[in-house]
Design a protein around this motif. Sequence first.
Motif, short mmCIF file in Angstrom:
data_model
loop_
_atom_site.label_atom_id
_atom_site.label_comp_id
_atom_site.label_asym_id
_atom_site.label_seq_id
_atom_site.Cartn_x
_atom_site.Cartn_y
_atom_site.Cartn_z
N SER A 120 0.82 -1.21 0.00
CA SER A 120 0.00 0.00 0.00
C SER A 120 0.86 1.27 0.00
CB SER A 120 -0.92 -0.01 1.21
OG SER A 120 -1.63 1.20 1.32
N LEU A 121 2.02 1.19 0.67
CA LEU A 121 2.88 2.37 0.75
C LEU A 121 4.01 2.34 -0.28
CD1 LEU A 121 3.24 2.84 4.62
CD2 LEU A 121 1.83 4.15 3.04
N SER A 122 4.04 1.29 -1.09
CA SER A 122 5.14 1.15 -2.06
C SER A 122 6.50 1.17 -1.37
CB SER A 122 5.10 2.25 -3.13
OG SER A 122 3.89 2.19 -3.85
N ILE A 123 6.58 0.39 -0.29
CA ILE A 123 7.84 0.21 0.42
C ILE A 123 8.22 -1.25 0.25
CG2 ILE A 123 8.94 0.17 2.70
CD1 ILE A 123 7.08 2.35 3.58
N GLU A 124 9.51 -1.57 0.17
CA GLU A 124 9.93 -2.96 0.13
C GLU A 124 9.59 -3.64 1.45
OE1 GLU A 124 11.35 -5.10 -2.08
OE2 GLU A 124 10.76 -3.57 -3.53
N ARG A 125 9.20 -4.91 1.36
CA ARG A 125 8.78 -5.58 2.60
C ARG A 125 9.95 -5.73 3.57
NH1 ARG A 125 8.31 -11.85 0.54
NH2 ARG A 125 10.20 -11.76 -0.70
N ALA A 126 11.17 -5.85 3.04
CA ALA A 126 12.34 -5.96 3.92
C ALA A 126 12.51 -4.68 4.74
CB ALA A 126 13.59 -6.24 3.11
N GLY A 127 12.39 -3.55 4.06
CA GLY A 127 12.52 -2.28 4.75
C GLY A 127 11.40 -2.06 5.75
N LEU A 128 10.20 -2.47 5.36
CA LEU A 128 9.07 -2.31 6.26
C LEU A 128 9.26 -3.16 7.51
CD1 LEU A 128 6.29 -1.03 6.73
CD2 LEU A 128 5.33 -3.18 5.95
N GLY A 129 9.81 -4.35 7.34
CA GLY A 129 10.06 -5.20 8.50
C GLY A 129 10.94 -4.50 9.53
N ARG A 130 12.00 -3.87 9.07
CA ARG A 130 12.88 -3.16 10.00
C ARG A 130 12.14 -2.01 10.67
NH1 ARG A 130 16.86 -4.05 5.66
NH2 ARG A 130 16.18 -2.06 4.80
N LEU A 131 11.31 -1.34 9.86
CA LEU A 131 10.57 -0.20 10.40
C LEU A 131 9.60 -0.67 11.49
CD1 LEU A 131 9.18 2.52 8.00
CD2 LEU A 131 7.99 1.91 10.07
N VAL A 132 8.91 -1.77 11.25
CA VAL A 132 7.97 -2.28 12.25
C VAL A 132 8.72 -2.78 13.48
CG1 VAL A 132 6.21 -4.02 12.71
CG2 VAL A 132 6.19 -2.79 10.54
N ASP A 133 9.88 -3.41 13.25
CA ASP A 133 10.75 -3.78 14.37
C ASP A 133 10.91 -2.62 15.34
OD1 ASP A 133 11.35 -6.38 13.81
OD2 ASP A 133 13.28 -5.98 12.87
N HIS A 134 11.24 -1.50 14.75
CA HIS A 134 11.54 -0.32 15.55
C HIS A 134 10.31 0.16 16.31
CE1 HIS A 134 12.80 4.01 16.08
NE2 HIS A 134 13.82 3.37 16.58
N LEU A 135 9.18 0.17 15.59
CA LEU A 135 7.93 0.62 16.24
C LEU A 135 7.52 -0.35 17.34
CD1 LEU A 135 5.88 1.79 13.12
CD2 LEU A 135 7.08 3.23 14.78
N GLU A 136 7.79 -1.64 17.13
CA GLU A 136 7.44 -2.63 18.14
C GLU A 136 8.32 -2.46 19.39
OE1 GLU A 136 8.54 -6.64 17.37
OE2 GLU A 136 6.74 -7.47 18.29
N ARG A 137 9.61 -2.22 19.15
CA ARG A 137 10.52 -2.03 20.29
C ARG A 137 10.14 -0.81 21.11
NH1 ARG A 137 14.77 -3.90 16.94
NH2 ARG A 137 15.09 -1.78 16.20
#
Lengths: 183, 183
Positions: A101-118
């Motif tokens: 939906s955001l046109s972001i690579e899923r790998a990059g999004l994973g790291r981003l969500v990691d950060h938000l989860e932490r």
Amino acid sequence: MEPGKAGVGKRIAKGSRRAARVAKPSRSAKRTTPAAKAARPKLSSGDLSHSLGYRIRRAQLWVFKDVSRRLAAFDISPAQFSVLSLIEANPGVNQLAIAQSLSIERAGLGRLVDHLERRGLVQRSASAINRRYYVLYLTEAGTALLARLRPAIAESEKTLAAKIGPRAFSELQRALSVFLQDP
Amino acid sequence: MEPGKAGVGKRIAKGSRRAARVAKPSRSAKRTTPAAKAARPKLSSGDLSHSLGYRIRRAQLWVFKDVSRRLAAFDISPAQFSVLSLIEANPGVNQLAIAQSLSIERAGLGRLVDHLERRGLVQRSASAINRRYYVLYLTEAGTALLARLRPAIAESEKTLAAKIGPRAFSELQRALSVFLQDP
DNA sequence: TATTGTTATACTCTATAACTATA
DNA sequence: TATAGTTATAGAGTATAACAATA
């Protein structure tokens, strides 16, 4: 003329000392000019300023710089804000849907969500019905933070609208709406 | 709710083998979906689609993707195109002036000009009147290449204009012109 | 002392690719 | 065989900081 001719590519190593890097803390840099920058003759932008890509880049620089500055007060990037917004609007989404939906690579999004989860803003749990999925929800802290981020974004837009005029602002919004459809 | 509570941050190492990386050349990936992507339920974009920053990013993705694809046929990036254009419009400029005009860091611009110089598109020579300067000119090859790049850009804009309608296109151009002034 | 340009470092994005676990 | 997610890697872009040469 062929490449690499006529003095092109000379550039005799003008300062080839390296690996000094002593990290002298004093003499704190100020390598950005204070004044004497307005005294420079302005460049002609040539055809460039007529190109749509150039104009969009200028617009992006302007808007993102202001939004980033305001979100930085909450230690949030524009991309992180987008992800938080999407999770709130679609509780239980999986990561791939957000990335697409955001046109972001899923790998990059994973790291981003990691950060938000932490940071405790997003809860990521395994889906019961399909164990390949992580389903995402905002935590209470995430919901509360998002409620404080939105006014910051609104402030930024209000500032721009005041600067260029409300008429120009709404025309800009309307003109850009053509890109909201599928890519 | 405090950060790091209630199952948040668990994520038991789901695949913790690493350092295999044997570079098996066969079995060439195809990890992007062929179909079955249209079958997914679309996400609600929530407030996001009303925000100016989000719209500008969508526009930038659209336009840059198309322009990049066309310029890639000449092994040129949008940023490199901008630099070539500016040098042509301002023969003899120095690097800092270009960096400021394009809002690029001078360090990054240096690397970019390095590349253009190695390809024989730009001539970089020391200024006679101020030996701190490099003055930049297009080589004949650079001028010739630029003449072939411009139609590619024009094609891209024509394609977009056809897609959204010439009226919407010119309104978009006009609405974005407010960002051409100083930042 | 200030300015132009280079180099180094670091961090983020992007884009691929390979891998695990699951379907 | 295909999909969701992670990990690794390499390339750009961005942002500092330090430095040399010059003014």
